[in-house]
Design an enzyme around this catalytic site. Structure first.
Site, mmCIF file in Angstrom:
data_model
loop_
_atom_site.group_PDB
_atom_site.id
_atom_site.type_symbol
_atom_site.label_atom_id
_atom_site.label_comp_id
_atom_site.label_asym_id
_atom_site.label_seq_id
_atom_site.Cartn_x
_atom_site.Cartn_y
_atom_site.Cartn_z
ATOM 1 N N LYS A 111 13.374 9.098 12.218
ATOM 2 C CA LYS A 111 13.575 9.489 10.777
ATOM 3 C C LYS A 111 15.014 10.351 10.801
ATOM 4 O O LYS A 111 15.512 10.212 9.758
ATOM 5 C CB LYS A 111 12.335 10.200 10.216
ATOM 6 N N TYR A 128 8.589 10.103 16.128
ATOM 7 C CA TYR A 128 8.771 9.737 14.622
ATOM 8 C C TYR A 128 9.821 10.410 13.920
ATOM 9 O O TYR A 128 10.530 10.016 13.262
ATOM 10 C CB TYR A 128 7.214 9.838 14.005
ATOM 11 N N ARG A 174 0.714 -1.253 0.146
ATOM 12 C CA ARG A 174 -0.176 -0.114 -0.023
ATOM 13 C C ARG A 174 0.816 1.388 0.160
ATOM 14 O O ARG A 174 2.175 1.121 0.121
ATOM 15 C CB ARG A 174 -1.105 -0.113 1.112
ATOM 16 N N GLY A 196 7.650 15.454 2.165
ATOM 17 C CA GLY A 196 6.947 16.137 3.256
ATOM 18 C C GLY A 196 5.451 15.324 3.206
ATOM 19 O O GLY A 196 5.533 14.104 2.866
#
Ligand SMILES: NC(=O)c1ccc[n+]([C@@H]2O[C@H](COP(=O)([O-])OP(=O)(O)OC[C@H]3O[C@@H](n4cnc5c(N)ncnc54)[C@H](OP(=O)(O)O)[C@@H]3O)[C@@H](O)[C@H]2O)c1
Length: 247
Positions: free
Chosen positions: A154, A150, A16, A181
């Site tokens: 990252k 998060y 997905r 983004g």
């Protein structure tokens, strides 16, 4: 990697979102074989029904180091590795709704990525070097408190990407970091900002691979923030610091 036509690629989280868009873009670009990896192979059924043949299903949870090593031992013809799989809990650091969120994000977005890099680097090397694509995020470069854990995971993925680029140079593996983004996927659903279609991200990444870039900012929000960071990183930090977790 200046020729995607005829290549053999692996995409993690291919069932997905951006991962699925990568599979479709690679088909379009003439890839000879695309290993589409998913934790649950049944979630690939629709993709395979429509595009089977050059797309082959692989069962893979990137946090399972043994499974990653087993799969790396099987895909001996791999030339392009797209490390796309990731998770986001969209919460702050002080009082997260799920106290395990930060650890889970690190486990997938950093340690899972590291599992993949360590297992597949020798395969890419044996096939002439090839290329590796790592999906980081624009929040790798500036933290958003509303997604603080998060952002940290990252940032770790970005740091890994820089270091591994150095380590893999000798074997001729090109490493491309991707810093999007907001993207219009299940993950992006929680973000109330303008979102880029996943196909745009996939196309920008494949274009960047063909031109040999090392970093790609695939959408207007990422490009704007990247330019702003270059101009005045502290000003951007002050701005994003106002985006606090929901009470
Ligand atoms: N969407 C955005 O706004 C955005 C922006 C910047 C960067 N990114 C990054 O882009 C990548 C793709 O994001 P997306 O928006 O397409 O997300 P998504 O729609 O939530 O899809 C995430 C994919 O990763 C897979 N995955 C999660 N944990 C995994 C694991 N341990 N092992 C294997 N597969 C795993 C999921 O599999 P299941 O179906 O089994 O859950 C799913 O296929 C991520 O790394 C994300 O952090 C996204």
């Amino acid at each position: 990697m200046n020729e995607l036509n005829g290549t053999t690629a692996l995409v993690t989280g291919a069932n997905r979102g951006i991962g699925k868009a990568f599979v479709l873009a690679l088909l379009q670009a003439g890839a000879a074989k695309i290993y589409a990896a998913a934790r649950n192979p049944e979630t690939l059924d629709a993709l395979l029904a429509e595009h089977g043949g050059r797309v082959l299903p692989i069962t893979l949870d990137i946090t399972d180091r043994e499974q990653v090593a087993t799969v790396a031992g099987q895909l001996t013809d791999l030339e392009l590795l797209i490390n796309n799989a990731g998770i986001a809990h969209f919460d702050g650091l002080l009082a997260p709704k799920n106290p395990d969120a930060a650890r889970a994000e690190m486990e997938t977005n950093y340690f899972g990525l590291l599992n993949m890099v360590q297992a597949f680097a020798p395969v890419l090397g044996a096939n002439g070097g090839g290329a590796m694509v790592n999906l980081a995020s624009i929040v790798s470069h500036v933290s958003f408190p509303a997604l603080g854990s998060y952002s940290a995971s990252k940032a770790a993925a970005h740091s890994l990407t820089q270091a591994i680029r150095g380590e893999l140079r000798a074997q001729g593996t090109h490493v491309l970091g991707v810093y999007p983004g907001p993207v219009d996927t299940d993950m992006g659903a929680a973000v109330k900002m303008e979102k880029t279609p996943p196909a745009v991200v996939a196309k920008a990444v494949l274009d960047a691979l063909e031109t040999g870039e090392e970093d790609v900012y695939p959408d207007p929000t990422a490009q704007h923030l990247h330019q702003s960071l270059l101009a005045d990183a502290k000003a951007v930090e002050r701005e994003t610091a106002q985006m606090l977790p929901a009470a």
